[in-house]
Scaffold this active site. Structure first.
Site, mmCIF file in Angstrom:
data_model
loop_
_atom_site.group_PDB
_atom_site.id
_atom_site.type_symbol
_atom_site.label_atom_id
_atom_site.label_comp_id
_atom_site.label_asym_id
_atom_site.label_seq_id
_atom_site.Cartn_x
_atom_site.Cartn_y
_atom_site.Cartn_z
ATOM 1 N N TRP A 154 0.766 -1.280 -0.090
ATOM 2 C CA TRP A 154 -0.011 -0.017 -0.050
ATOM 3 C C TRP A 154 0.844 1.292 0.151
ATOM 4 O O TRP A 154 0.578 2.212 -0.573
ATOM 5 C CB TRP A 154 -0.717 0.090 0.930
ATOM 6 C CG TRP A 154 -2.158 -1.106 1.037
ATOM 7 C CD1 TRP A 154 -2.272 -2.295 1.731
ATOM 8 C CD2 TRP A 154 -2.943 -1.251 -0.335
ATOM 9 N NE1 TRP A 154 -3.209 -2.961 1.220
ATOM 10 C CE2 TRP A 154 -3.662 -2.511 -0.018
ATOM 11 C CE3 TRP A 154 -2.976 -0.418 -1.410
ATOM 12 C CZ2 TRP A 154 -4.505 -2.746 -1.167
ATOM 13 C CZ3 TRP A 154 -4.027 -0.876 -2.144
ATOM 14 C CH2 TRP A 154 -4.746 -2.250 -2.215
ATOM 15 N N ASP A 190 -2.591 6.268 6.449
ATOM 16 C CA ASP A 190 -3.782 5.474 5.521
ATOM 17 C C ASP A 190 -4.182 4.619 6.780
ATOM 18 O O ASP A 190 -3.330 3.604 6.960
ATOM 19 C CB ASP A 190 -3.028 4.761 4.555
ATOM 20 C CG ASP A 190 -4.007 3.864 3.804
ATOM 21 O OD1 ASP A 190 -5.038 3.731 4.057
ATOM 22 O OD2 ASP A 190 -3.446 3.221 2.739
ATOM 23 N N LYS A 218 -13.329 -2.044 4.910
ATOM 24 C CA LYS A 218 -12.670 -3.009 6.019
ATOM 25 C C LYS A 218 -13.296 -2.889 7.267
ATOM 26 O O LYS A 218 -13.844 -3.793 7.805
ATOM 27 C CB LYS A 218 -11.229 -2.842 5.840
ATOM 28 C CG LYS A 218 -10.474 -3.420 4.635
ATOM 29 C CD LYS A 218 -10.013 -2.410 3.725
ATOM 30 C CE LYS A 218 -9.387 -3.273 2.606
ATOM 31 N NZ LYS A 218 -8.363 -2.356 1.635
#
Ligand SMILES: *Cc1c(COP(=O)(O)O)cnc(C)c1O
Length: 361
Positions: A102, A172, A196
């Site tokens: 990521w 993030d 999520k």
């Protein structure tokens, strides 16, 4: 109806109570004889939904008043571009702590708009830990430092925020928002895709400190400008109305569980059940160092690809689904977000114990 235990990394398990409430309100929300999906985002009926969603997030995360909360579309990926477009300068640079997938994607995207520096990386060790940094590692022209608080793929997590002095920290939090207490005041920008731990796909939360508004680049698309979105209360265009409603229900559920403190305790309990077992197992192991272990995504291996496959298949038959690891990493990953009940983790550990007995010779 008996439901499977869904260990998917995302979109992921949601609280059953929330799904049932949404079902009950599907065709007639609060006496309107309309579905939330059918409402104008500017209607009297919808207005309290988005207001409450923001208020709940502010309360649950104790977001200080000098931060704006935006409920946007486009996923975390869009924020990989939006962050540099809003807070980078052409002559400055964006620093990244490379913890795998990521942050790689985010730094590549940022490099389209600004200079990028990888300040530290755990790549050489297979991203099995969170590298340390200190404030003297950042030069004065650094606009911000980007971190991925919980790496969904490798199962790593910051147990302590990086030491970056006065540099704007960007987090993030896609796979860990509302899973533990996080001090928002340490960040300039936080963003998270909802799918999520916060609700269904379709919403991206951005939490931005007010003094960072208006620092966008001249060519930043209006939709990506934090100042425009903030001024319009996330209604510059049509927001993801139904997903916001679902997030609101999920946050009400978190509040009913006792808030983030109580949820964090449960997450500590659930993840330690798995890690304790893994640390003592003769068959399964995790590669992640104890000081960097995720509470949300637990990655593990047998060391034998065939056996990994057999495990995933047999687990699926037993009602423990989506345990296959990320495609480039292999092995297994149990994503145990807020909505995964303790019973799901207990059943997984028991299943692993039995599998170990039957497959060790
Ligand atoms: C899933 C994920 C993303 C990507 O999210 P999208 O909403 O699909 O863009 C980014 N960062 C992290 C940490 C993730 O877990």
């Amino acid at each position: 109806m008996e439901r499977v235990f869904n260990f998917s990394a995302g979109p992921a398990v949601m609280p059953l109570e929330v799904l049932e409430q949404a079902a009950a309100e599907m065709t007639n929300y609060n006496g309107t004889t309309m579905s939330v999906m059918e409402m104008s985002h500017r209607s009297k009926a919808y207005e309290p939904i988005i207001k409450d969603a923001e208020a709940l997030l502010r309360e649950l995360m104790a977001i200080p008043d000098n931060y704006k909360v935006l409920l946007l579309q486009g996923g975390a990926w869009t924020q990989f571009a939006a962050v540099p477009l809003n807070i980078s300068t052409p002559e400055g640079k964006a620093c990244f702590i490379d913890t795998g997938v990521w942050t790689n994607k985010a730094s590549k995207e940022a490099s389209l708009y600004t200079n990028v520096e990888i300040t530290a990386s755990s790549e050489a060790d297979g991203y099995t830990y969170i590298p340390q940094v200190s404030k003297d590692m950042f030069s004065e022209d650094t606009d911000y430092l980007h971190i991925c608080y919980n790496n969904t793929v490798y199962g790593t997590r910051y147990t302590k925020l990086p030491d970056c002095g006065d540099i704007t920290l960007v987090g993030d939090l896609s796979s860990c928002i509302l899973s533990e207490n996080i001090d928002v005041s340490k960040f300039g920008v936080i963003f998270a895709g909802a799918q999520k731990n916060l609700g269904p796909a379709g919403v991206t939360v951005v939490i931005v400190r007010e003094d960072l508004l208006g620092k966008h680049r001249s060519f930043t698309p209006s939709m990506l400008r934090y100042d425009i979105q903030a001024k319009n209360g996330s209604m510059f265009n049509t927001p993801p109305t139904y997903s916001i409603y679902m997030c609101k229900l999920c946050m009400e559920w978190v509040k009913r569980q006792g808030g983030v403190d109580a949820i964090q305790q449960l997450n500590e309990r659930k993840s330690s059940m798995l890690y304790n077992y893994l640390d003592n197992s003769k068959l399964f192991f995790t590669k992640v160092r104890p000081d960097s272990r995720s509470m949300m995504n637990v990655t593990f291996f047998t060391g034998n690809e065939e056996l990994d496959k057999k495990f995933v298949a047999e687990a699926q038959t037993a009602g423990l689904v989506n345990l296959k690891g990320y495609r480039t990493l292999g092995g297994m990953r149990a994503s145990i977000y807020n909505a995964m009940p303790v019973a799901g983790v207990e059943k997984l550990v028991t299943f692993m114990e039995d599998f170990e007995k039957n497959n060790m010779n």
